[in-house]
Structure formats: C-alpha cells, structure tokens
Design an enzyme around this catalytic site. Structure first.
Site, mmCIF file in Angstrom:
data_model
loop_
_atom_site.group_PDB
_atom_site.id
_atom_site.type_symbol
_atom_site.label_atom_id
_atom_site.label_comp_id
_atom_site.label_asym_id
_atom_site.label_seq_id
_atom_site.Cartn_x
_atom_site.Cartn_y
_atom_site.Cartn_z
ATOM 1 N N ASP A 1 0.860 -1.191 0.000
ATOM 2 C CA ASP A 1 0.000 0.000 0.000
ATOM 3 C C ASP A 1 0.894 1.238 0.000
ATOM 4 O O ASP A 1 1.499 1.570 1.029
ATOM 5 C CB ASP A 1 -0.896 0.036 1.235
ATOM 6 N N LYS B 1 -6.971 3.505 -2.843
ATOM 7 C CA LYS B 1 -7.298 3.453 -1.418
ATOM 8 C C LYS B 1 -7.494 4.868 -0.899
ATOM 9 O O LYS B 1 -6.745 5.775 -1.263
ATOM 10 C CB LYS B 1 -6.154 2.744 -0.671
ATOM 11 N N LYS C 1 -10.257 0.425 -1.859
ATOM 12 C CA LYS C 1 -10.113 0.169 -0.430
ATOM 13 C C LYS C 1 -10.471 1.419 0.357
ATOM 14 O O LYS C 1 -9.939 2.491 0.103
ATOM 15 C CB LYS C 1 -8.685 -0.271 -0.100
#
Length: 250
Positions: free
Chosen positions: A123, A186, A216
């Site tokens: 991430d 995300k 996300k």
C-alpha cells in the site's frame, strides 16, 4: 440498512484471481432489513496495525486476531517483515508511509525489499505535493515505478488521501493509478489531519475506475454501519484497526 441496497464484495481468498482484477461478486440486493454476513465482511478486511511503537508481541496478537476473525490480511509497517503468517492469511505492507513525500527511488526500493521479504500486497502513498501542483505525469510515474517492483500476483494499492483532495483531484489520482497499472486505489492512511474515508470519496473512486480495480476504504471506520456504508458505495476492501468492534456492531 435500507431494503434494496446493492452490495459488492471481494472474492474469497481461495477464489481470487492472481491478476487482482476480479472483485465484484455480489450481484443481488438485500431486502427485508437483511444484513451482510459477518464472515463475508471479515474477508474484505486488511486487519491493520501501523503505530510506530508497535512491538513483536502486538504483531503476534494482530495475527492471532486476524485468524480468529477470518480477515483477508494483516497490514503492517515495513520494519515488521519478513513475518511468518498462517496459510490463508495475506501479508500487506505500507510504502512511502504516511506522507508520500519520499523520492520515487526510495518508494520503489521499499517496495522491492517488501516483496523480497515475502509480502503479498503493498500500500503506497501518492506524492501529495505533486497532486496539489497538478503534476499528473509525475504522479503516474511515481506509481508506475513502485508497481514495477510489485509484479503480479502481488498487488499494489495506491493511497490517495482523499479527504485532503478535491473531487477533481480524486478523479485524476485514480486515473493516474489506473494508467500506471496499480491494482487498487485506497482512500486514506488514517494519519492525515484532513480525515479518513467517506462514502462520497469511495463512490467517486469506484465511478472513476469502474470494475477494473479494487477500491479500499480506510481511516475512521469504527462501526459496522460505517463499514457497510463504504461497501455500499463501492469499496471492495476495508482497512480496519478495530476490526472486532466493527464486526460486533454489524
């Protein structure tokens, strides 16, 4: 939850495609006040612990709780890997975290080392300075350099810090991530003072990337109601530090 809410979810771990492109599987609506299954929601969760002072004992407790709750993965800082996790539990590590204000080469190296240490997902945080300056080619190149170190079947998620962005910036960040070959976008690190995930941002991100990427939602999700709101808006993964509380309040 209102009758007729359309839900999306991730595929179970054993059925996920290795190219990271298969995400939406719930094609029916829930009626009569029905609720999303606890296990289905748990399987969407990156069970997260990113405090800088975290101990090995706390990481082990995170793993044990993730197994107990049936989460998709654990998400930790890069200093915690290599890390042994049980079969069926994915390992996620952050990159360029939490500011994103790292040289591209630094992020790429961090990602390469994480993959070499055995992580399944990375991430990364975008360069928010470049986003605010409208340097979209540089934003895309930054993401692409990291993605080059995270080859399939590993997955790259791009944290755009949506609460700090305008709608136009959210759209352009998602487009840059998509063009760079990332697998997910995300919302948030959970560390930015502007805040965390919102249903509005998630819906806009989903509208922008369509079904070709995961979305996300992370940051500020503390209840089952909030989690369901994100899923209804289009989230296919949730980043939660208080996973048990969220599941207990469904």
């Amino acid at each position: 939850m209102e009758s007729g809410v359309f839900l999306v979810s991730v595929l179970p771990q054993e059925a996920q495609q290795t190219d990271g492109k298969a995400y939406i599987i719930l094609g029916s609506t829930l009626g009569n006040g029905g609720k999303m299954n606890r296990n289905t929601l748990a399987a969407m969760v990156d069970h997260t612990l990113l405090k800088p002072e975290v101990t090995k004992a706390q990481i082990q407790a995170l793993i044990d709780e993730a197994v107990e709750l049936g989460t998709y993965s654990i998400c930790v800082s890069p200093n915690q890997v290599p890390l042994q996790v049980p079969a069926g539990l994915k390992l996620c590590v952050v990159c360029g975290f939490p500011s994103g204000a790292h040289a591209t080469e630094t992020k790429a190296t961090e990602a390469r080392l994480a993959v070499a240490a055995g992580v399944d997902e990375v991430d990364m945080v975008v360069n928010l300075s470049w986003v605010k300056d409208g340097r979209w080619e540089d934003v895309q190149a930054d993401i692409a350099a990291v993605k080059a170190q995270v080859p399939s079947p590993k997955l790259l998620k791009v944290i755009i810090e949506s609460a700090a962005l305008t709608d136009d910036e959210i759209v352009k960040c998602c487009q840059a991530a998509q063009a760079a070959g990332a697998d997910f976008v995300k919302t948030s690190t959970g560390f930015h003072p502007a805040g965390g995930a919102s249903a509005h941002a998630v819906a806009l991100m989903r509208k922008t990337v369509g079904d070709s990427m995961g979305v996300k939602a992370s940051g500020g999700i503390h209840t089952g109601e909030q989690a369901l709101e994100m899923v209804t808006a289009g989230a296919t993964r949730l980043g939660l530090s208080g996973t048990r509380k969220v599941l207990d309040t469904l």
